[in-house]
Design a protein around this motif. Structure first.
Motif, PDB file in Angstrom:
ATOM      1  N   PHE A  27       0.840  -1.195   0.000  1.00 32.87           N
ATOM      2  CA  PHE A  27       0.000   0.000   0.000  1.00 32.87           C
ATOM      3  C   PHE A  27       0.875   1.246   0.000  1.00 32.87           C
ATOM      4  CE2 PHE A  27      -4.203   1.759   0.472  1.00 32.87           C
ATOM      5  CZ  PHE A  27      -4.027   2.975   1.114  1.00 32.87           C
ATOM      6  N   ILE A  28       1.961   1.181   0.756  1.00 31.17           N
ATOM      7  CA  ILE A  28       2.913   2.299   0.821  1.00 31.17           C
ATOM      8  C   ILE A  28       3.582   2.488  -0.537  1.00 31.17           C
ATOM      9  CG2 ILE A  28       5.017   3.170   1.916  1.00 31.17           C
ATOM     10  CD1 ILE A  28       4.201   1.556   4.406  1.00 31.17           C
ATOM     11  N   GLN A  29       3.900   1.379  -1.212  1.00 29.78           N
ATOM     12  CA  GLN A  29       4.458   1.448  -2.557  1.00 29.78           C
ATOM     13  C   GLN A  29       3.532   2.233  -3.485  1.00 29.78           C
ATOM     14  OE1 GLN A  29       7.239   0.056  -4.437  1.00 29.78           O
ATOM     15  NE2 GLN A  29       8.115   0.096  -2.393  1.00 29.78           N
ATOM     16  N   LEU A  30       2.236   1.980  -3.362  1.00 29.92           N
ATOM     17  CA  LEU A  30       1.261   2.694  -4.194  1.00 29.92           C
ATOM     18  C   LEU A  30       1.235   4.183  -3.836  1.00 29.92           C
ATOM     19  CD1 LEU A  30      -1.841   0.301  -4.329  1.00 29.92           C
ATOM     20  CD2 LEU A  30       0.032   0.492  -5.953  1.00 29.92           C
ATOM     21  N   GLU A  31       1.321   4.479  -2.542  1.00 34.73           N
ATOM     22  CA  GLU A  31       1.330   5.874  -2.105  1.00 34.73           C
ATOM     23  C   GLU A  31       2.523   6.616  -2.684  1.00 34.73           C
ATOM     24  OE1 GLU A  31       1.221   5.199   2.127  1.00 34.73           O
ATOM     25  OE2 GLU A  31      -0.837   5.932   2.263  1.00 34.73           O
ATOM     26  N   GLU A  32       3.632   5.913  -2.804  1.00 32.30           N
ATOM     27  CA  GLU A  32       4.843   6.542  -3.336  1.00 32.30           C
ATOM     28  C   GLU A  32       4.724   6.850  -4.824  1.00 32.30           C
ATOM     29  OE1 GLU A  32       8.151   4.120  -2.075  1.00 32.30           O
ATOM     30  OE2 GLU A  32       7.960   4.871  -0.021  1.00 32.30           O
ATOM     31  N   LEU A  33       3.725   6.271  -5.467  1.00 32.01           N
ATOM     32  CA  LEU A  33       3.523   6.528  -6.894  1.00 32.01           C
ATOM     33  C   LEU A  33       2.582   7.714  -7.120  1.00 32.01           C
ATOM     34  CD1 LEU A  33       3.184   2.863  -8.206  1.00 32.01           C
ATOM     35  CD2 LEU A  33       5.209   4.308  -8.118  1.00 32.01           C
ATOM     36  N   GLN A  34       2.099   8.284  -6.030  1.00 32.52           N
ATOM     37  CA  GLN A  34       1.178   9.400  -6.117  1.00 32.52           C
ATOM     38  C   GLN A  34       1.993  10.688  -6.164  1.00 32.52           C
ATOM     39  OE1 GLN A  34      -2.877   8.394  -4.323  1.00 32.52           O
ATOM     40  NE2 GLN A  34      -2.017   9.838  -2.870  1.00 32.52           N
ATOM     41  N   ASP A  35       1.541  11.657  -6.956  1.00 33.12           N
ATOM     42  CA  ASP A  35       2.195  12.964  -6.948  1.00 33.12           C
ATOM     43  C   ASP A  35       1.159  14.011  -7.348  1.00 33.12           C
ATOM     44  OD1 ASP A  35       3.998  12.233 -10.061  1.00 33.12           O
ATOM     45  OD2 ASP A  35       1.896  12.753  -9.705  1.00 33.12           O
ATOM     46  N   ASP A  36       1.605  15.245  -7.563  1.00 36.12           N
ATOM     47  CA  ASP A  36       0.664  16.314  -7.891  1.00 36.12           C
ATOM     48  C   ASP A  36      -0.110  16.028  -9.176  1.00 36.12           C
ATOM     49  OD1 ASP A  36       2.909  18.876  -6.637  1.00 36.12           O
ATOM     50  OD2 ASP A  36       1.357  17.682  -5.653  1.00 36.12           O
ATOM     51  N   ALA A  37       0.584  15.378 -10.124  1.00 37.69           N
ATOM     52  CA  ALA A  37      -0.077  15.071 -11.393  1.00 37.69           C
ATOM     53  C   ALA A  37      -1.014  13.875 -11.269  1.00 37.69           C
ATOM     54  CB  ALA A  37       0.972  14.796 -12.476  1.00 37.69           C
ATOM     55  N   ASN A  38      -0.760  13.037 -10.296  1.00 34.03           N
ATOM     56  CA  ASN A  38      -1.596  11.845 -10.067  1.00 34.03           C
ATOM     57  C   ASN A  38      -1.963  11.765  -8.593  1.00 34.03           C
ATOM     58  OD1 ASN A  38      -1.162   9.992 -12.730  1.00 34.03           O
ATOM     59  ND2 ASN A  38       0.702  11.098 -12.213  1.00 34.03           N
TER      60      ASN A  38
ATOM     61  N   VAL B 147       5.091  -6.042  -7.652  1.00 36.42           N
ATOM     62  CA  VAL B 147       6.244  -5.319  -8.166  1.00 36.42           C
ATOM     63  C   VAL B 147       6.425  -4.007  -7.401  1.00 36.42           C
ATOM     64  CG1 VAL B 147       7.314  -4.365 -10.228  1.00 36.42           C
ATOM     65  CG2 VAL B 147       5.777  -6.312 -10.428  1.00 36.42           C
ATOM     66  N   LYS B 148       7.688  -3.730  -7.063  1.00 36.49           N
ATOM     67  CA  LYS B 148       7.983  -2.513  -6.325  1.00 36.49           C
ATOM     68  C   LYS B 148       8.763  -1.544  -7.217  1.00 36.49           C
ATOM     69  CE  LYS B 148       8.354  -4.787  -1.842  1.00 36.49           C
ATOM     70  NZ  LYS B 148       7.212  -5.640  -2.194  1.00 36.49           N
ATOM     71  N   LEU B 149       8.815  -0.311  -6.765  1.00 40.01           N
ATOM     72  CA  LEU B 149       9.561   0.710  -7.489  1.00 40.01           C
ATOM     73  C   LEU B 149      11.032   0.317  -7.598  1.00 40.01           C
ATOM     74  CD1 LEU B 149       8.987   3.354  -8.896  1.00 40.01           C
ATOM     75  CD2 LEU B 149       9.419   4.552  -6.760  1.00 40.01           C
ATOM     76  N   SER B 150      11.573  -0.290  -6.557  1.00 37.86           N
ATOM     77  CA  SER B 150      12.991  -0.680  -6.578  1.00 37.86           C
ATOM     78  C   SER B 150      13.249  -1.742  -7.652  1.00 37.86           C
ATOM     79  CB  SER B 150      13.429  -1.183  -5.209  1.00 37.86           C
ATOM     80  OG  SER B 150      12.587  -2.237  -4.783  1.00 37.86           O
ATOM     81  N   ASP B 151      12.266  -2.604  -7.908  1.00 42.22           N
ATOM     82  CA  ASP B 151      12.415  -3.614  -8.972  1.00 42.22           C
ATOM     83  C   ASP B 151      12.531  -2.922 -10.329  1.00 42.22           C
ATOM     84  OD1 ASP B 151       9.912  -5.605  -7.324  1.00 42.22           O
ATOM     85  OD2 ASP B 151      12.092  -5.871  -7.270  1.00 42.22           O
ATOM     86  N   VAL B 152      11.656  -1.948 -10.561  1.00 44.20           N
ATOM     87  CA  VAL B 152      11.633  -1.252 -11.845  1.00 44.20           C
ATOM     88  C   VAL B 152      12.900  -0.415 -12.007  1.00 44.20           C
ATOM     89  CG1 VAL B 152      10.389   0.423 -13.263  1.00 44.20           C
ATOM     90  CG2 VAL B 152       9.126  -1.246 -11.941  1.00 44.20           C
ATOM     91  N   LYS B 153      13.340   0.203 -10.919  1.00 40.13           N
ATOM     92  CA  LYS B 153      14.565   1.005 -10.959  1.00 40.13           C
ATOM     93  C   LYS B 153      15.759   0.130 -11.329  1.00 40.13           C
ATOM     94  CE  LYS B 153      14.049   5.315  -8.724  1.00 40.13           C
ATOM     95  NZ  LYS B 153      12.961   5.723  -7.849  1.00 40.13           N
ATOM     96  N   ARG B 154      15.795  -1.064 -10.783  1.00 41.08           N
ATOM     97  CA  ARG B 154      16.893  -1.995 -11.068  1.00 41.08           C
ATOM     98  C   ARG B 154      16.936  -2.307 -12.563  1.00 41.08           C
ATOM     99  NH1 ARG B 154      15.350  -6.571  -8.326  1.00 41.08           N
ATOM    100  NH2 ARG B 154      14.961  -7.841 -10.160  1.00 41.08           N
ATOM    101  N   ILE B 155      15.762  -2.550 -13.139  1.00 36.26           N
ATOM    102  CA  ILE B 155      15.688  -2.866 -14.564  1.00 36.26           C
ATOM    103  C   ILE B 155      16.065  -1.657 -15.407  1.00 36.26           C
ATOM    104  CG2 ILE B 155      14.087  -3.472 -16.437  1.00 36.26           C
ATOM    105  CD1 ILE B 155      12.609  -5.105 -14.263  1.00 36.26           C
ATOM    106  N   ARG B 156      15.573  -0.498 -15.014  1.00 36.86           N
ATOM    107  CA  ARG B 156      15.886   0.714 -15.761  1.00 36.86           C
ATOM    108  C   ARG B 156      17.388   0.988 -15.731  1.00 36.86           C
ATOM    109  NH1 ARG B 156      15.436   6.498 -13.435  1.00 36.86           N
ATOM    110  NH2 ARG B 156      17.147   5.437 -12.390  1.00 36.86           N
ATOM    111  N   ASP B 157      17.993   0.810 -14.572  1.00 38.72           N
ATOM    112  CA  ASP B 157      19.442   1.009 -14.443  1.00 38.72           C
ATOM    113  C   ASP B 157      20.186   0.041 -15.352  1.00 38.72           C
ATOM    114  OD1 ASP B 157      19.586   1.824 -10.869  1.00 38.72           O
ATOM    115  OD2 ASP B 157      18.945   2.944 -12.629  1.00 38.72           O
ATOM    116  N   TYR B 158      19.730  -1.203 -15.387  1.00 41.61           N
ATOM    117  CA  TYR B 158      20.338  -2.197 -16.266  1.00 41.61           C
ATOM    118  C   TYR B 158      20.225  -1.744 -17.727  1.00 41.61           C
ATOM    119  CZ  TYR B 158      20.728  -6.158 -19.321  1.00 41.61           C
ATOM    120  OH  TYR B 158      21.081  -6.961 -20.374  1.00 41.61           O
TER     121      TYR B 158
END
Lengths: 150, 182
Positions: A27-38, B147-158
């Motif tokens: 859920f926190i991961q999803l929150e981190e994807l939120q920003d002013d545009a979204n 999937v987490k942001l860190s997973d995607v970042k790892r792929i993007r860095d690669y």
């Protein structure tokens, strides 16, 4: 003044959802994807989940009513349902899904039915709590509500 | 030699960010084809990729992915249109009806046109045999869902370092080819 009180309520409501084990890190991961545009990303994903999973619940209910249970089919539906729940961080619901799948693999129809009843309860509870949470969030307005749990 | 201190990892990540900034522009944006039958997961992966500065095309099945790539056997007139569809990375769910991510991976690796495109598999099930099978078939990476942001970042860095290495090879410079290990 009213707004800061609401904001405190919101922060508390959010923390409680984590403390009581309803939500996990995703859920926190999803929150981190939120920003002013979204700004409503989390609510959008959660809404999508509830719309999508309603269909799966219906399918499972129908499948459980058959005299001869198709455990493969049930497991397959539940796999999808679990995935969707996992993606929004629905911790308790996800645990019930796992239990259900274990009963499927054991070919235990009674177990499936019992765990499904429990699953539906957890599902409804979280849905209610999240609806209340997002309603409160909308009242508070666009403030950064994500304070990381310790 | 790899140093695992937090400081050196952060430096590497910043270095990569700088490289990406210097590389980016419309032509250099990584275009990712995301394949997942779950509506929720498609929405999330799309956002994860966009936030990581990737262009995204999300489809709901292996069959649609092959259609998009032009691998479905349908006759098409070739033209400039193909350039804009250039895919740099494919990220696909494993468990999908009709065609699994594994089957999609095989089809891509069998294609002379597309076999060079890195394919990443996502799965909610952390099964060693499954992971091995996918890696053996040529998958670049295997991500356990959610999937987490860190997973995607790892792929993007690669992807970014892959691009840099390719350019350096082209330029034929004396760039010291140190491995940028994660």
């Amino acid at each position: 003044m009213e707004r800061s009180h609401l904001h405190r309520q919101l922060v508390l409501a959010r923390q409680t959802l984590f403390d009581q084990g309803y939500l996990d890190e995703q859920f926190i991961q999803l929150e981190e994807l939120q920003d002013d545009a979204n700004p409503n990303f989390v609510e959008e994903v959660v809404t999508l989940h509830y719309r999508d999973s309603a269909r799966l619940i219906y399918n499972i209910e129908q499948a459980l009513e058959k005299t001869a249970l198709d455990f493969n089919k049930l497991d397959s539906y539940m796999h999808q349902f679990k995935g969707s729940s996992s993606s929004i961080g629905a911790k308790k619901v996800k645990a019930e899904c796992t239990l259900f799948r274990e009963y499927c693999r054991a070919g235990n129809g009674e177990g499936c039915m019992r765990s499904f009843q429990q699953l539906k309860k957890e599902y409804a509870t979280l849905k209610r709590k999240l609806e209340a949470y997002f309603q409160l969030a909308r009242q508070v307005g666009p403030i950064d509500t994500a304070s990381r749990p310790k | 030699m790899s140093r695992n201190s937090v400081a050196s990892m952060r430096w590497r990540s910043e270095m990569i960010d700088d490289m990406i900034l210097s590389l980016s522009g419309d032509q250099d944006d990584v275009h990712v084809l995301a394949v997942d039958d779950s509506l929720v997961d498609r929405k999330v992966i799309e956002r994860l990729l966009k936030i990581s500065s990737c262009k995204v095309t999300a489809v709901d099945s292996g069959i649609r992915a092959l259609e998009f790539l032009g691998l479905d056997g349908e006759k098409r007139t070739s033209g400039d249109g193909l350039d804009s569809l250039k895919v740099d990375l494919i990220i696909t769910d494993y468990c999908m009806p009709e065609m699994t991510g594994y089957e999609l991976l095989k089809k891509i690796k069998q294609s002379s046109t597309f076999r060079e495109i890195p394919v990443v598999i996502m799965s909610s099930e952390n099964i060693m045999a499954r992971i091995d099978r996918c890696l053996e078939e040529g998958a670049e990476d295997f991500i356990v869902k959610p999937v987490k942001l860190s997973d995607v970042k790892r792929i993007r860095d690669y992807m970014a370092t892959r691009d840099i290495r390719a350019r350096k090879d082209e330029e034929g410079s004396n760039f010291n080819k140190r491995e940028v290990t994660p």
